[in-house]
Design a protein around this motif. Structure first.
Motif, mmCIF file in Angstrom:
data_model
loop_
_atom_site.group_PDB
_atom_site.id
_atom_site.type_symbol
_atom_site.label_atom_id
_atom_site.label_comp_id
_atom_site.label_asym_id
_atom_site.label_seq_id
_atom_site.Cartn_x
_atom_site.Cartn_y
_atom_site.Cartn_z
ATOM 1 N N HIS A 65 0.852 -1.192 0.000
ATOM 2 C CA HIS A 65 0.000 0.000 0.000
ATOM 3 C C HIS A 65 0.888 1.244 0.000
ATOM 4 C CE1 HIS A 65 -3.822 2.233 1.624
ATOM 5 N NE2 HIS A 65 -3.254 2.836 0.589
ATOM 6 N N ARG A 92 -1.917 -3.335 -3.364
ATOM 7 C CA ARG A 92 -1.787 -4.694 -3.894
ATOM 8 C C ARG A 92 -3.035 -5.490 -3.556
ATOM 9 N NH1 ARG A 92 3.467 -6.608 -1.955
ATOM 10 N NH2 ARG A 92 2.351 -7.344 -0.129
ATOM 11 N N MET A 93 -3.566 -6.206 -4.546
ATOM 12 C CA MET A 93 -4.817 -6.935 -4.332
ATOM 13 C C MET A 93 -4.603 -8.194 -3.497
ATOM 14 S SD MET A 93 -6.480 -6.552 -8.104
ATOM 15 C CE MET A 93 -8.014 -7.433 -7.794
ATOM 16 N N HIS A 94 -5.551 -8.457 -2.640
ATOM 17 C CA HIS A 94 -5.588 -9.688 -1.855
ATOM 18 C C HIS A 94 -4.312 -9.929 -1.052
ATOM 19 C CE1 HIS A 94 -8.849 -10.098 -4.607
ATOM 20 N NE2 HIS A 94 -8.073 -10.411 -5.613
ATOM 21 N N GLY A 95 -3.543 -8.871 -0.821
ATOM 22 C CA GLY A 95 -2.315 -9.033 -0.053
ATOM 23 C C GLY A 95 -1.330 -10.003 -0.678
ATOM 24 N N ARG A 96 -1.511 -10.234 -1.978
ATOM 25 C CA ARG A 96 -0.638 -11.192 -2.641
ATOM 26 C C ARG A 96 0.742 -10.601 -2.882
ATOM 27 N NH1 ARG A 96 -3.616 -13.909 -7.649
ATOM 28 N NH2 ARG A 96 -5.114 -12.225 -7.541
ATOM 29 N N GLU A 127 4.326 -12.778 -6.750
ATOM 30 C CA GLU A 127 3.963 -13.194 -8.105
ATOM 31 C C GLU A 127 4.726 -12.348 -9.109
ATOM 32 O OE1 GLU A 127 -0.265 -13.331 -8.953
ATOM 33 O OE2 GLU A 127 -0.620 -13.912 -6.883
ATOM 34 N N GLU A 164 2.071 -9.074 -10.263
ATOM 35 C CA GLU A 164 1.085 -8.876 -9.214
ATOM 36 C C GLU A 164 0.014 -7.877 -9.634
ATOM 37 O OE1 GLU A 164 3.514 -7.196 -6.251
ATOM 38 O OE2 GLU A 164 4.326 -9.093 -5.538
ATOM 39 N N TRP A 184 -2.268 -4.917 -8.728
ATOM 40 C CA TRP A 184 -2.475 -3.845 -7.768
ATOM 41 C C TRP A 184 -3.636 -3.003 -8.286
ATOM 42 C CZ3 TRP A 184 1.653 -1.616 -4.194
ATOM 43 C CH2 TRP A 184 2.718 -2.514 -3.977
#
Ligand code: MN
Length: 220
Positions: free
Chosen positions: A107, A125-129, A132, A135, A137
């Motif tokens: 974030h 960042r989506m889903h705290g992933r 990857e 990724e 975001w």
């Protein structure tokens, strides 16, 4: 730990910021923020929005060299990112708090001082992933004075042209004013110094006399 004041100005000589409009296989806008000597990069698939309710997918892609910020022109088809690149916006960015911490946490809160985009923004960042290769975001405008409502004019339609040359994507593609080619399969040094092709050189000679004042302000 005391967070830095909200909405602070980007520091002079601090972090560079650029958005390159990239007409590749799919049109997107590459947001690049300078951190630790490289440009951290996100591909905004549907372009940034000044409406805080519009969350825009920002695919985290590989770091880019700072030298690439000044590039506007074409990448040959078949090479990575093949297509046309426009410098759509540029300026400075200033993080709220520690950018390394925010980047790691997924974030980043920051202020843009660009020629088109200003004010506070969030990259989340989506889903705290993490970890990857690409990724997902989200790029989200903060609710501040620079935010717009859905009924307000769209910045993309209001200011569609290059901030360095005033050109459109088709004009850049045809090399109007100045033709530049970036070979993504060559080193930065070759691209910045000795990387010009013969075709480039002849076009440059031919267009020297009629190069517009705007186009000639472009560096690199
Ligand atoms: Mn791109």
């Amino acid at each position: 730990m005391t967070p830095e004041p909200r909405g602070r100005k980007a520091p002079r000589g601090g972090h560079r910021y650029v958005i390159q409009k990239h007409a590749a296989r799919r049109l997107h806008y590459d947001l690049r923020l300078e951190l630790d000597g490289v440009m951290k990069s996100w591909a905004i698939t549907r372009a940034p929005s000044l409406d805080p309710n519009e969350k825009r997918l920002a695919v985290h892609v590989e770091d880019h060299p700072i030298e690439y910020n000044a590039f506007e022109g074409t990448i040959p088809q078949g090479e990575y990112g093949g297509g046309t690149v426009m410098i759509w916006d540029r300026g400075r960015w200033g993080p709220d708090g520690d950018p390394h911490r925010g980047y790691k946490k997924g974030h980043l809160i920051f202020t843009l001082e660009g020629e088109k985009l200003r004010g506070r923004w969030h990259l989340v960042r989506m889903h705290g992933r993490g970890g990857e290769k690409k990724e997902p975001w989200l790029l989200i405008k903060d609710k501040d004075d620079e935010a717009r409502n859905p009924d307000d004019p769209d910045i993309l339609e209001e200011k569609p042209l290059s901030v360095v040359s005033g050109r459109s994507i088709p004009e850049i593609a045809e090399g109007k004013g100045r033709k530049r080619v970036w070979h993504s399969n060559r080193s930065v040094k070759d691209n910045v110094t000795g990387g010009a092709t013969k075709a480039d050189a002849s076009v440059r000679r031919a267009s020297t006399s009629k190069t517009s004042a705007k186009a000639s302000t472009q560096s690199g």
